[in-house]
Design an enzyme around this catalytic site. Structure first.
Site, PDB file in Angstrom:
ATOM      1  N   ASP A   1       0.803  -1.225   0.000  1.00 56.01           N
ATOM      2  CA  ASP A   1       0.000   0.000   0.000  1.00 56.01           C
ATOM      3  C   ASP A   1       0.837   1.277   0.000  1.00 56.01           C
ATOM      4  O   ASP A   1       0.413   2.308   0.517  1.00 56.01           O
ATOM      5  CB  ASP A   1      -0.973   0.019   1.195  1.00 56.01           C
ATOM      6  CG  ASP A   1      -1.883  -1.179   1.189  1.00 56.01           C
ATOM      7  OD1 ASP A   1      -2.195  -1.668   0.092  1.00 56.01           O
ATOM      8  OD2 ASP A   1      -2.274  -1.635   2.283  1.00 56.01           O
TER       9      ASP A   1
ATOM     10  N   GLN B   1       1.936  -6.001  -3.202  1.00 54.74           N
ATOM     11  CA  GLN B   1       2.378  -6.143  -1.815  1.00 54.74           C
ATOM     12  C   GLN B   1       3.673  -5.330  -1.603  1.00 54.74           C
ATOM     13  O   GLN B   1       3.853  -4.326  -2.262  1.00 54.74           O
ATOM     14  CB  GLN B   1       2.570  -7.615  -1.421  1.00 54.74           C
ATOM     15  CG  GLN B   1       1.273  -8.404  -1.311  1.00 54.74           C
ATOM     16  CD  GLN B   1       0.711  -8.843  -2.637  1.00 54.74           C
ATOM     17  OE1 GLN B   1       1.371  -9.504  -3.418  1.00 54.74           O
ATOM     18  NE2 GLN B   1      -0.526  -8.492  -2.908  1.00 54.74           N
TER      19      GLN B   1
ATOM     20  N   LYS C   1       1.840   2.175  -5.126  1.00 55.24           N
ATOM     21  CA  LYS C   1       2.386   1.633  -6.380  1.00 55.24           C
ATOM     22  C   LYS C   1       1.479   1.961  -7.567  1.00 55.24           C
ATOM     23  O   LYS C   1       1.943   2.388  -8.621  1.00 55.24           O
ATOM     24  CB  LYS C   1       2.546   0.100  -6.260  1.00 55.24           C
ATOM     25  CG  LYS C   1       3.528  -0.308  -5.168  1.00 55.24           C
ATOM     26  CD  LYS C   1       3.567  -1.808  -4.976  1.00 55.24           C
ATOM     27  CE  LYS C   1       2.332  -2.398  -4.340  1.00 55.24           C
ATOM     28  NZ  LYS C   1       2.092  -2.037  -2.951  1.00 55.24           N
TER      29      LYS C   1
ATOM     30  N   GLY D   1      -4.559  -4.159  -3.832  1.00 50.91           N
ATOM     31  CA  GLY D   1      -5.548  -3.123  -4.122  1.00 50.91           C
ATOM     32  C   GLY D   1      -4.760  -1.880  -4.488  1.00 50.91           C
ATOM     33  O   GLY D   1      -4.126  -1.278  -3.626  1.00 50.91           O
ATOM     34  N   HIS D   2      -4.728  -1.545  -5.770  1.00 51.60           N
ATOM     35  CA  HIS D   2      -3.935  -0.408  -6.240  1.00 51.60           C
ATOM     36  C   HIS D   2      -4.867   0.727  -6.640  1.00 51.60           C
ATOM     37  O   HIS D   2      -5.692   0.579  -7.542  1.00 51.60           O
ATOM     38  CB  HIS D   2      -3.044  -0.838  -7.411  1.00 51.60           C
ATOM     39  CG  HIS D   2      -2.005  -1.866  -7.023  1.00 51.60           C
ATOM     40  ND1 HIS D   2      -1.093  -2.384  -7.886  1.00 51.60           N
ATOM     41  CD2 HIS D   2      -1.749  -2.446  -5.819  1.00 51.60           C
ATOM     42  CE1 HIS D   2      -0.311  -3.243  -7.239  1.00 51.60           C
ATOM     43  NE2 HIS D   2      -0.700  -3.306  -5.993  1.00 51.60           N
TER      44      HIS D   2
END
Ligand code: GDP
Ligand code: IMO
Ligand code: MG
Length: 427
Positions: free
Chosen positions: A14, A223, A17, A41-42
């Protein structure tokens, strides 16, 4: 022949990225995910709209860029279909700009059930998994039982699926899963049918041929280094290699074809799920960071644990990844802090450590902090580094001195536009 640049997280995920991949995508012909799956989750924000991607590479919003899902990724057809539906609803023709490796493994419904089952069995020692089936899917991959995207083209696909499910049912025994399974299975087969319109490729050939033709490739990590299955805070990690080496195995890129490695970190630190976090602030300051930084999971919505930046962990991550450049994110979250602290060492039973120790889970680690004067200035409108407050530049210079790698990207807000590029000589 071009090389593959890599952008990956140096902390516990988080870091931002998705935002930076989106910002730099115009420089690249191909954006490729190499590991992880829908545990990621981007978040991308532009034109006042927010998008969260889980499996699809963050280059998908830009024209003229191909997005590749590499062999190292694990795919849940239900989740990727949902992502595609949302993108198609806003006019993005995903099928024309996304290619999927035949060798990427499939997350089947029983993998998700097994993830839940495994966490329940662990009780208070649970990993805090996102429950997307990541661990069980990678276990089947290395255990040589997995199903791959390419298998969906074969006539005996259903047979292979059934055989895998039988294995899983044996493990699950009398665990109560029947209702959830039948619900998930209907959606899963529908989603597999939907996915048949997407092009499956031998992505290792695709990427290597592209490089030979002079095309530029960016590998997008998921990650973060401290969640790497080998180098992270094991066992509180994910089940893939999140580090630069993961690009080689997750895309079929030879080590000597790796170019720039951009390591991304927050100006502070967060972690979601269980496991050690030496510089965690389980107090009002941590709560302040959480509120100002909106530190709630993009995939699970859980509160992210917050703390000060951790130099021993960052130095370790830079070493493992061979980071050649750094991106510092969310500096604006610290805008109102009079004092910012930096964990420079760990005090372990009276001895000072400036590196990340093996048995971090059981050692009594006390972070040692250096206090730094805050900039007390709103950075969110900063357009030019030349206008940055002195205290902010001091923070950057201090970190660069400690980490020995230039900070070439500075982010001062979640929007695409709130990004500053620094001209720094590369080491
Ligand atoms: P990723 O998984 O590494 O792509 O990061 P996430 O999207 O899970 O989490 C990063 C969060 O921080 C998202 O909500 C972003 O919109 C937000 N964000 C990214 N960069 C910045 C920044 O510089 N400042 C602020 N305030 N928010 C940011
Ligand atoms: P992005 O790509 C933050 C964490 C989970 C849990 C551990 C194992 O958005 O940075 P898993 O579902 O893989 O079995 O969970 O890893 N985790 C993440 N934390 N960001 C992520 O991805 C994460 N993906 C997994 O919270 O502690
Ligand atoms: Mg995330």
């Amino acid at each position: 022949m071009e090389k593959v640049d890599v952008l990956l997280g140096l902390q516990w995920g988080d870091e931002g990225k998705g935002k930076i991949v989106d910002v730099v995508t115009p420089k690249y012909d191909i954006i490729a995910r190499f590991q992880g799956g829908p545990n990621a989750g981007h978040t991308l924000i532009f034109d006042d709209k927010k998008y969260v991607l889980h499996t699809i590479p963050s280059g998908i919003f830009r024209d003229n860029t191909i997005n590749v899902i590499g062999n190292g990724v694990v795919i849940d057809p239900i989740i990727i279909k949902d992502e595609i539906d949302k993108l198609e609803a806003i006019g993005i023709d995903v099928a024309s700009k996304m290619l999927i490796s035949k060798k990427a493994h499939l997350i089947v419904p029983t993998h998700k059930i097994l993830d839940k089952y495994s966490e329940e069995q662990k009780g208070k020692n649970k990993i805090g998994s996102t429950l997307k089936g990541i661990g069980p899917t990678y276990m089947d991959k290395t255990g040589r039982n997995g199903l791959r995207m390419g298998d969906s083209l074969a006539t005996n696909f259903k047979e292979k699926y059934d055989a895998l499910q039988e294995k899983h049912k044996t493990i699950l025994g009398d665990y109560d899963y029947a209702e959830l399974l039948s619900e998930l299975e209907i959606k899963w087969f529908e989603a597999m049918e939907f996915m048949s319109k997407f092009t499956l490729i031998d992505s290792e050939h695709y990427i290597n041929n592209a490089m030979a033709e002079g095309k530029t490739v960016l590998a997008e990590g998921a990650q973060g280094t401290m969640l790497d299955v080998d180098f992270g805070t094991y066992p509180f990690v994910t089940s893939s290699n999140t580090v630069t080496a993961g690009t080689c195995t997750g895309l079929g890129v030879a080590p000597n074809r790796i170019g720039e490695v951009v390591g991304i970190f927050k100006a502070y630190c967060t972690r979601v799920g269980s496991g050690p976090f030496p510089s965690e602030l389980d107090n009002e300051v941590g709560e302040n960071i959480r509120q100002i930084g909106h530190e709630f999971g993009a995939t699970t919505g859980r509160d992210r644990r917050c703390g000060w930046i951790d130099l021993p962990a960052l130095k370790y991550a830079i070493m493992i990844n061979g980071a050649t450049q750094l991106a510092m994110m969310k500096a604006d979250v610290l805008d109102t802090f009079d004092t910012i602290e930096v964990c420079t060492h760990y005090d372990i039973d009276g001895e000072m450590y400036d590196y990340f120790p093996y048995d971090i889970n059981s050692l009594n680690i006390k972070p040692v902090y250096k206090k730094i004067k805050g900039w007390n200035t709103d950075l969110t409108g900063l357009m030019d580094m030349a206008d940055a407050p002195k205290e902010f530049m001091d923070y950057i210079t201090y970190l660069e001195g400690e980490l020995n790698v230039p900070i070439t990207i500075v982010s001062v807000g979640p929007d695409r536009k709130q990004t500053l590029m620094r001209e720094v000589e590369l080491v």
